[in-house]
Design an enzyme around this catalytic site. Structure first.
Site, PDB file in Angstrom:
ATOM      1  N   ASP A 148       0.840  -1.202   0.000  1.00 20.49           N
ATOM      2  CA  ASP A 148       0.000   0.000   0.000  1.00 20.49           C
ATOM      3  C   ASP A 148       0.879   1.258   0.000  1.00 20.49           C
ATOM      4  OD1 ASP A 148      -2.048   1.787   0.293  1.00 20.49           O
ATOM      5  OD2 ASP A 148      -2.819   0.964   2.164  1.00 20.49           O
ATOM      6  N   ASP A 153     -10.443   4.543  -1.555  1.00 21.21           N
ATOM      7  CA  ASP A 153     -11.048   3.543  -0.652  1.00 21.21           C
ATOM      8  C   ASP A 153     -12.567   3.491  -0.777  1.00 21.21           C
ATOM      9  OD1 ASP A 153      -8.472   3.283   0.166  1.00 21.21           O
ATOM     10  OD2 ASP A 153      -8.882   3.578   2.289  1.00 21.21           O
TER      11      ASP A 153
END
Ligand code: GLA
Length: 509
Positions: free
Chosen positions: A273, A333
């Site tokens: 990430d 997200d």
């Protein structure tokens, strides 16, 4: 799109007011929001908001450091004391800001907004020092090349991840209980085998630089054995930056060492990430940064699915496979909200050609069962993800799954659509206002057809066989109702509830 990031955007965007300017000032350098101070920088670097601007290639390049340490690219133009910034949060999420520059303040506002401006100031010498520590010197990255496929994820990965429900409230017990629940609910047998521990497991490095888990995970090998003993696989999470998005230790400068640690623990899947890597690298360096970890994993000889997570920036679908990715996030997200889920899901159409067996577009993990959407909305979520050939990574508390959640997640026909061996994601073939029809070619000359009603009122949705690319007559299964329908000829048509879907599999007869 999670609120802490949006919060920053809104704060910056709530900006305004044009400050009077004296003479044209230099905009390059660091700017901090008024709420940043040395203590926050030292103790909670994941909460800082900083704008860094530098000169490069004859122009200006900006980076917005927002909470959770993401470095978001910002396009910068300066004309005297007037500036224009465009914050490039993720694909389709760009926020323009206009402002004025004085000797030590930058005031920014959304064009046309009447809200008070957001004021940024120059950091003090002490703050500057702390900022430099957050973004260490850049280490070399490999030259880009195309890594051969690792042979994993021939169909989109399926499993569970801790993030959407638990965030960083995770520990060894929770993971074992989730594993038991995956078995007991039948989810494992339906294909959900990866148990992915997201952000929040990391501890400190030992004196040799080996990354250790924190005290909530006392025995990673034991945990991996437990999962493997239950027919499950272990997924792990780290960042190419010095810190993960939640502020934990990242893999920057320890890529090979951490890959070896993960392999020794028995890890089968790694989500990598971006987070604070954005403070060090430019987006153009993303492919090489991901390649570096993919090569480090290959060097361990342990097969690991490699999940690229950088929010869909830098057209990742064009290079994700070359950089060793088995899947790559295509968006910011997800959240357990209709607006966020549907905006993400319905924006994936043009990315279809980039996915293929072994390499998938990832519109983010599932929110099914997290209780803030209706049953119809969760059916739309599952249907769309299946049509998109998206990874199916459940994100609810599997330990307390409602029976309807398990039914939604384990519907065999839906999973079969998602996992179809042709590996060709669906496309939108009809769009009439809020009504959309998508089709996905399936093995055996069958076609998955989804009639989506994105609107707030019931609607009749119709699509001709010409629009669906089907000839003659076709038998149909209603996937959610799990029953056969009459043979269709020439067109399909159905009444569909608000935010709902009719999902069919058509087979020429
Ligand atoms: C980013 C990712 C999320 C999750 C969190 C963890 O926001 O996009 O999926 O991994 O970080 O902090």
């Amino acid at each position: 799109m999670r609120c802490n990031r949006c919060g920053t955007l809104v704060a910056l965007a709530a900006v305004v007011a044009l400050v009077e300017v004296a003479a044209a000032q230099e905009i390059a350098g660091m700017w901090v929001l008024q709420d940043v101070n040395a203590e926050i920088l030292a103790r909670q670097p994941q909460n800082v908001r900083v704008l860094a601007i530098r000169e490069a290639r004859g122009g200006l390049i900006g980076k917005l450091i927002v909470p959770r340490l993401a470095g978001v690219p910002v396009a910068v133009e300066q004309h005297g004391d007037r500036v224009r910034l465009v914050i490039q949060m993720a694909r389709g999420m760009e926020t323009p800001l206009e402002g004025t520059l004085t000797a030590d303040h930058l005031s920014l506002t959304l064009p046309g907004s009447t809200n008070p401006p957001t004021m940024l100031r120059r950091p003090s010498a002490e703050e500057l020092q702390l900022l430099e520590r957050l973004a260490p010197e850049k280490l070399p990255v490999p030259s880009m090349k195309a890594l051969p496929a690792n042979g994993l994820a021939r169909t989109p990965p399926m499993g569970f991840s801790t993030w959407n429900h638990f965030q960083t409230e995770i520990d060894d017990r929770t993971i074992r209980d989730i594993a038991d629940a995956l078995v007991a609910t039948g989810m494992r047998d339906a294909g959900y085998v990866y148990v992915n521990i997201d952000d929040g497991w990391q501890g400190e490095r030992d004196e040799h630089g080996n990354l250790r888990s924190n005290r909530k995970f006392p025995d990673m090998n034991g945990l991996a054995d437990y999962l493997h003993g239950h027919g499950l696989k272990l997924g792990m999470y780290t960042s190419p930056g010095p810190r993960s998005c939640a502020g934990f230790e990242g893999s920057y400068g320890h890529e090979e060492q951490d890959a070896r640690t993960f392999a020794a623990w028995g890890v089968d899947y790694l989500k990598y990430d971006w987070c604070s890597a954005g403070l060090i690298y430019d987006d153009a360096e993303m492919p090489a940064v991901y390649l570096k970890m993919a090569e480090a994993i290959r060097a361990t000889d342990r097969p690991m699915v490699f999940s690229i997570c950088q929010y869909g920036r830098a057209d990742v679908w064009k290079w994700g496979a070359d950089a060793g990715g088995n899947l790559w996030r295509t968006t910011g997200d997800i959240a357990d909200q209709w607006q966020v889920m549907s905006t993400i899901g319905f924006a994936q159409d043009e990315l279809a050609p980039f996915a293929k067996p072994g390499h998938w577009n990832d519109p983010d993990m599932l929110e099914v069962g997290n209780r803030h959407m209706t049953a119809a909305e969760y059916r739309t979520h599952m249907s769309l993800w299946a049509l998109l050939a998206a990874p199916l990574i459940a994100g609810h508390d599997v330990k307390s799954s409602a029976p309807e959640t398990v039914a939604l997640l384990t519907n065999r026909e839906v999973i079969a659509i998602d996992q179809d061996p042709l590996g060709r994601p669906g496309r939108r073939v009809v769009q009439r206002g809020p009504l959309e029809v998508w089709t996905r070619p399936l093995e055996g000359k069958r076609t998955a057809v989804a009639l989506f009603n994105r609107g707030a009122v019931p609607a009749t949705i119709e699509a001709s066989f010409a629009e669906l690319g089907i000839d003659g007559r076709a038998g149909a299964i209603d996937v959610w109702a799990q029953r056969s329908l009459d043979v269709f000829e020439g067109s399909v048509s159905a009444d569909v509830e608000p935010h709902g879907v009719l999902l069919l599999v058509l087979e020429p007869s």
